[in-house]
Design a protein around this motif. Structure first.
Motif, PDB file in Angstrom:
ATOM      1  N   ALA A   2       0.820  -1.211   0.000  1.00 39.40           N
ATOM      2  CA  ALA A   2       0.000   0.000   0.000  1.00 39.40           C
ATOM      3  C   ALA A   2       0.856   1.264   0.000  1.00 39.40           C
ATOM      4  CB  ALA A   2      -0.928   0.008   1.206  1.00 39.40           C
ATOM      5  N   SER A   3       2.047   1.222   0.576  1.00 45.40           N
ATOM      6  CA  SER A   3       2.909   2.394   0.634  1.00 45.40           C
ATOM      7  C   SER A   3       3.793   2.520  -0.609  1.00 45.40           C
ATOM      8  CB  SER A   3       3.802   2.333   1.880  1.00 45.40           C
ATOM      9  OG  SER A   3       4.654   1.203   1.825  1.00 45.40           O
ATOM     10  N   GLY A   4       3.539   1.701  -1.590  1.00 43.26           N
ATOM     11  CA  GLY A   4       4.373   1.739  -2.780  1.00 43.26           C
ATOM     12  C   GLY A   4       5.803   1.300  -2.497  1.00 43.26           C
ATOM     13  N   ARG A   5       5.948   0.358  -1.584  1.00 45.78           N
ATOM     14  CA  ARG A   5       7.248  -0.180  -1.170  1.00 45.78           C
ATOM     15  C   ARG A   5       8.112   0.832  -0.448  1.00 45.78           C
ATOM     16  NH1 ARG A   5       8.410  -5.086  -3.863  1.00 45.78           N
ATOM     17  NH2 ARG A   5       6.808  -5.615  -5.401  1.00 45.78           N
ATOM     18  N   ALA A   6       7.511   1.935  -0.001  1.00 44.02           N
ATOM     19  CA  ALA A   6       8.259   2.948   0.743  1.00 44.02           C
ATOM     20  C   ALA A   6       8.410   2.565   2.213  1.00 44.02           C
ATOM     21  CB  ALA A   6       7.575   4.310   0.626  1.00 44.02           C
ATOM     22  N   ILE A   7       7.414   1.895   2.759  1.00 43.53           N
ATOM     23  CA  ILE A   7       7.455   1.459   4.166  1.00 43.53           C
ATOM     24  C   ILE A   7       7.692  -0.043   4.187  1.00 43.53           C
ATOM     25  CG2 ILE A   7       6.201   1.327   6.335  1.00 43.53           C
ATOM     26  CD1 ILE A   7       4.595   3.742   5.498  1.00 43.53           C
ATOM     27  N   ASN A   8       8.791  -0.441   4.791  1.00 45.06           N
ATOM     28  CA  ASN A   8       9.156  -1.858   4.848  1.00 45.06           C
ATOM     29  C   ASN A   8       9.205  -2.306   6.303  1.00 45.06           C
ATOM     30  OD1 ASN A   8      10.096  -4.425   4.479  1.00 45.06           O
ATOM     31  ND2 ASN A   8      12.103  -3.841   3.718  1.00 45.06           N
ATOM     32  N   PRO A   9       8.141  -2.929   6.803  1.00 44.20           N
ATOM     33  CA  PRO A   9       8.156  -3.387   8.199  1.00 44.20           C
ATOM     34  C   PRO A   9       9.080  -4.570   8.440  1.00 44.20           C
ATOM     35  CG  PRO A   9       5.906  -3.245   7.299  1.00 44.20           C
ATOM     36  CD  PRO A   9       6.847  -3.191   6.158  1.00 44.20           C
ATOM     37  N   GLY A  10       9.632  -5.159   7.374  1.00 49.29           N
ATOM     38  CA  GLY A  10      10.475  -6.335   7.539  1.00 49.29           C
ATOM     39  C   GLY A  10       9.644  -7.611   7.534  1.00 49.29           C
ATOM     40  N   GLU A  11      10.313  -8.729   7.360  1.00 46.81           N
ATOM     41  CA  GLU A  11       9.604 -10.001   7.316  1.00 46.81           C
ATOM     42  C   GLU A  11       9.165 -10.422   8.714  1.00 46.81           C
ATOM     43  OE1 GLU A  11      12.129 -12.946   5.701  1.00 46.81           O
ATOM     44  OE2 GLU A  11      13.685 -12.735   7.225  1.00 46.81           O
ATOM     45  N   SER A  12       8.070 -11.139   8.763  1.00 44.95           N
ATOM     46  CA  SER A  12       7.522 -11.615  10.030  1.00 44.95           C
ATOM     47  C   SER A  12       8.292 -12.847  10.500  1.00 44.95           C
ATOM     48  CB  SER A  12       6.042 -11.957   9.844  1.00 44.95           C
ATOM     49  OG  SER A  12       5.902 -13.034   8.927  1.00 44.95           O
ATOM     50  N   PRO A  13       8.140 -13.239  11.760  1.00 43.38           N
ATOM     51  CA  PRO A  13       8.782 -14.474  12.226  1.00 43.38           C
ATOM     52  C   PRO A  13       8.377 -15.696  11.412  1.00 43.38           C
ATOM     53  CG  PRO A  13       8.029 -13.169  14.099  1.00 43.38           C
ATOM     54  CD  PRO A  13       7.503 -12.501  12.874  1.00 43.38           C
ATOM     55  N   ALA A  14       7.125 -15.726  10.929  1.00 40.92           N
ATOM     56  CA  ALA A  14       6.697 -16.855  10.103  1.00 40.92           C
ATOM     57  C   ALA A  14       7.434 -16.870   8.763  1.00 40.92           C
ATOM     58  CB  ALA A  14       5.180 -16.791   9.880  1.00 40.92           C
ATOM     59  N   ASP A  15       7.627 -15.683   8.182  1.00 42.76           N
ATOM     60  CA  ASP A  15       8.373 -15.610   6.926  1.00 42.76           C
ATOM     61  C   ASP A  15       9.832 -16.017   7.127  1.00 42.76           C
ATOM     62  OD1 ASP A  15       6.119 -14.760   5.614  1.00 42.76           O
ATOM     63  OD2 ASP A  15       6.627 -12.627   5.710  1.00 42.76           O
ATOM     64  N   ALA A  16      10.416 -15.588   8.238  1.00 45.59           N
ATOM     65  CA  ALA A  16      11.805 -15.975   8.518  1.00 45.59           C
ATOM     66  C   ALA A  16      11.920 -17.478   8.718  1.00 45.59           C
ATOM     67  CB  ALA A  16      12.311 -15.229   9.760  1.00 45.59           C
ATOM     68  N   ARG A  17      10.940 -18.070   9.382  1.00 48.06           N
ATOM     69  CA  ARG A  17      10.948 -19.520   9.578  1.00 48.06           C
ATOM     70  C   ARG A  17      10.817 -20.248   8.242  1.00 48.06           C
ATOM     71  NH1 ARG A  17      12.546 -24.122  11.856  1.00 48.06           N
ATOM     72  NH2 ARG A  17      10.913 -25.709  11.898  1.00 48.06           N
ATOM     73  N   ARG A  18       9.952 -19.764   7.388  1.00 55.24           N
ATOM     74  CA  ARG A  18       9.761 -20.382   6.081  1.00 55.24           C
ATOM     75  C   ARG A  18      11.038 -20.274   5.235  1.00 55.24           C
ATOM     76  NH1 ARG A  18       5.963 -17.570   4.971  1.00 55.24           N
ATOM     77  NH2 ARG A  18       4.291 -18.868   5.794  1.00 55.24           N
ATOM     78  N   ARG A  19      11.678 -19.139   5.286  1.00 53.61           N
ATOM     79  CA  ARG A  19      12.919 -18.969   4.523  1.00 53.61           C
ATOM     80  C   ARG A  19      14.019 -19.895   5.052  1.00 53.61           C
ATOM     81  NH1 ARG A  19      16.964 -15.531   5.584  1.00 53.61           N
ATOM     82  NH2 ARG A  19      15.667 -14.366   7.049  1.00 53.61           N
ATOM     83  N   GLU A  20      14.080 -20.088   6.351  1.00 55.77           N
ATOM     84  CA  GLU A  20      15.088 -20.979   6.930  1.00 55.77           C
ATOM     85  C   GLU A  20      14.854 -22.424   6.503  1.00 55.77           C
ATOM     86  OE1 GLU A  20      16.458 -23.921   9.827  1.00 55.77           O
ATOM     87  OE2 GLU A  20      14.394 -23.161   9.785  1.00 55.77           O
ATOM     88  N   LEU A  21      13.582 -22.839   6.415  1.00 55.04           N
ATOM     89  CA  LEU A  21      13.270 -24.197   5.970  1.00 55.04           C
ATOM     90  C   LEU A  21      13.657 -24.389   4.500  1.00 55.04           C
ATOM     91  CD1 LEU A  21       9.764 -24.691   7.661  1.00 55.04           C
ATOM     92  CD2 LEU A  21      11.940 -25.703   8.364  1.00 55.04           C
ATOM     93  N   ILE A  22      13.426 -23.382   3.692  1.00 59.06           N
ATOM     94  CA  ILE A  22      13.767 -23.487   2.269  1.00 59.06           C
ATOM     95  C   ILE A  22      15.289 -23.599   2.089  1.00 59.06           C
ATOM     96  CG2 ILE A  22      13.714 -22.254   0.066  1.00 59.06           C
ATOM     97  CD1 ILE A  22      11.002 -21.136   0.866  1.00 59.06           C
ATOM     98  N   VAL A  23      16.039 -22.880   2.905  1.00 55.36           N
ATOM     99  CA  VAL A  23      17.497 -22.984   2.835  1.00 55.36           C
ATOM    100  C   VAL A  23      17.947 -24.405   3.182  1.00 55.36           C
ATOM    101  CG1 VAL A  23      19.647 -22.202   3.895  1.00 55.36           C
ATOM    102  CG2 VAL A  23      17.900 -20.542   3.279  1.00 55.36           C
ATOM    103  N   ARG A  24      17.332 -25.001   4.180  1.00 55.76           N
ATOM    104  CA  ARG A  24      17.687 -26.380   4.546  1.00 55.76           C
ATOM    105  C   ARG A  24      17.304 -27.365   3.444  1.00 55.76           C
ATOM    106  NH1 ARG A  24      14.730 -27.110  10.107  1.00 55.76           N
ATOM    107  NH2 ARG A  24      15.348 -29.284   9.731  1.00 55.76           N
ATOM    108  N   ILE A  25      16.188 -27.131   2.794  1.00 53.20           N
ATOM    109  CA  ILE A  25      15.780 -28.026   1.704  1.00 53.20           C
ATOM    110  C   ILE A  25      16.772 -27.963   0.547  1.00 53.20           C
ATOM    111  CG2 ILE A  25      14.009 -28.337  -0.083  1.00 53.20           C
ATOM    112  CD1 ILE A  25      11.915 -27.608   1.999  1.00 53.20           C
ATOM    113  N   ASN A  26      17.358 -26.805   0.339  1.00 53.06           N
ATOM    114  CA  ASN A  26      18.281 -26.623  -0.779  1.00 53.06           C
ATOM    115  C   ASN A  26      19.726 -26.951  -0.417  1.00 53.06           C
ATOM    116  OD1 ASN A  26      16.959 -25.312  -3.336  1.00 53.06           O
ATOM    117  ND2 ASN A  26      15.935 -24.379  -1.582  1.00 53.06           N
TER     118      ASN A  26
END
Length: 425
Positions: free
Chosen positions: A142-166
């Motif tokens: 909604a902010s046109g990518r101007a406001i970046n709250p950062g990834e949520s803990p769930a997103d960080a967990r998902r990214r960590e699992l994908i790294v392990r899969i690869n």
């Protein structure tokens, strides 16, 4: 008195009559010569007695030996012994080496390397990762990518699992999917796990239907060919490239390929151990991960080849008491027949085939398998998986999708990380 004598006396008279001012510049007769001179300024030589001409000491005149320790390379005069470490060269200056600058220690060397490090991780400012889900994603868009709250803990967990899969994998890794009890979701789990690997990894993944009793693995993805494992074994001598073997498999949206078993009821020939070994020997030349969907029996001929070639086991159990007992009996049978090491590398999956588990304490069931297997994963109930039709990962619910990632990461943790490993046992 002659004229010459008169002139000499006149000149002496003028010298005697000279004023003191005129005598100031004249040196004293007593201080002249090669003797010490009393002067207010600093003498030119530190030892005044050495100034002027003097007789040389015969003991120090002429050619004399030079100390090799203070000689300077090829300019040293006189013969002297050479350094045995470097023939033909003078001895090294050990005194000069003693005053050589010390090399930087470990901490200083590491600090110097960091100062010269021009990697992007050091030079670029670390930005927050953009959010992928939830309200954070809504604010970011909604902010046109101007406001970046950062990834949520769930997103960080998902990214960590994908790294392990690869995780990197050398050779071909073979996974056997086992269950003594039918209806616990073994084939569904095989397809879900294989689709997770193939959708996230860049290598090739294939699932083989080794069920001797007309398996249903080929029904989990869109069917592209009617060829089966029998046709592949018949034409094995003509397989040279990946494109040759691709005509015998079907590929789903996740890039998972499936090699179907014989579906014709008129064919009564069982899938034997030799057939399975020939199949795996052919597949491991073109695929990095091979999943084998086994039948419910452990005594048929193909099972011996499956267990001896497997690098890892996935034991599938339902959340019911009889399903847990059947899975535990599978482990007992494997221990009794010499597969104790393979059991230690296995992963137990508790698959919830119903929305609720009733009165069964799944935590205790998980604790039982955790004491016998390498890891335990739980697959929640999902309406898309319960349909029993073709499986698409995009249609899974959030909980089931996360559980599939956790299962894939857990299995990938058992990948070998040595380059010399070939996958054969």
């Amino acid at each position: 008195m002659t004229g010459r004598e008169e002139s000499r006396e006149e000149f002496q008279t003028r010298d005697d009559a000279s004023t003191p001012a005129d005598e100031a510049w004249l040196p004293s007769v007593e201080t002249s010569g090669p003797h010490a001179v009393d002067q207010p300024w600093e003498p030119l030589y530190r030892d005044p007695s050495q100034s002027g001409p003097r007789r040389a000491d015969p003991a120090h005149s002429g050619p004399h030996g030079v100390d090799p320790a203070h000689s300077s390379g090829p300019h040293s005069s006189g013969p002297h012994p050479a350094d045995p470490r470097q023939p033909g060269y003078p001895a090294p200056d050990t005194q000069g080496a003693a005053h050589a600058p010390q090399q930087p220690r470990g901490g200083q060397r590491q600090q110097a390397q960091q100062q010269h490090d021009l990697s992007s991780a050091r030079l670029l400012r670390q930005l927050k990762r953009p959010p992928q889900t939830g309200w954070r994603r809504a604010v970011f868009v909604a902010s046109g990518r101007a406001i970046n709250p950062g990834e949520s803990p769930a997103d960080a967990r998902r990214r960590e699992l994908i790294v392990r899969i690869n995780q990197p994998l050398h050779g071909c890794y073979k996974i056997a999917m086992l269950s003594l009890k039918g209806g616990v979701g073994k084939t569904t789990t095989t397809t879900t796990l294989g689709s997770t690997f193939s959708s996230l990894r860049g290598d090739r993944v294939i699932a083989v239907d080794a069920n001797p009793d007309r398996g249903t693995l080929s029904q989990k993805i869109p069917l592209e060919t009617t060829a089966t494992v029998r046709h592949l074994l018949r034409d094995a001598n003509r397989i040279r490239r990946y494109s040759d073997i691709r005509s015998y498999t079907s590929q789903g949206p996740s890039r998972l390929e499936i090699l179907a078993s014989e579906q014709d009821p008129a064919v009564s020939e069982a899938f034997s151990e030799e057939d399975y070994r020939r199949t795996v020997d052919l597949l491991e030349r073109f695929y990095n991960i091979v999943l084998t969907d086994c039948g419910t029996g452990l005594m048929h001929s193909a099972m011996k080849g499956v267990l001896e070639l497997a690098d890892s086991l996935v034991i599938v159990s339902s959340g019911s008491i009889d399903g847990a007992r059947s899975a535990s009996a599978t482990l007992d049978w494997l221990d009794a027949h010499g597969y104790h090491e393979l059991v230690g590398r296995s992963v137990a999956v508790i698959n919830s085939v119903r929305p609720t588990s009733g009165k069964v304490d799944l935590e205790r069931v998980s604790a039982h398998f955790a004491s016998r297997c390498r890891a335990v994963c739980r697959m929640p109930f999902d309406e898309h998986l319960e349909e029993g039709a073709e499986i698409e990962l995009d249609r899974l619910g959030p909980d089931a999708r996360l559980a599939a990632l956790e299962l894939g990461a857990t299995v990938a943790d058992g990948f070998p990380h040595t380059a010399g490993w070939s996958g054969a046992r």
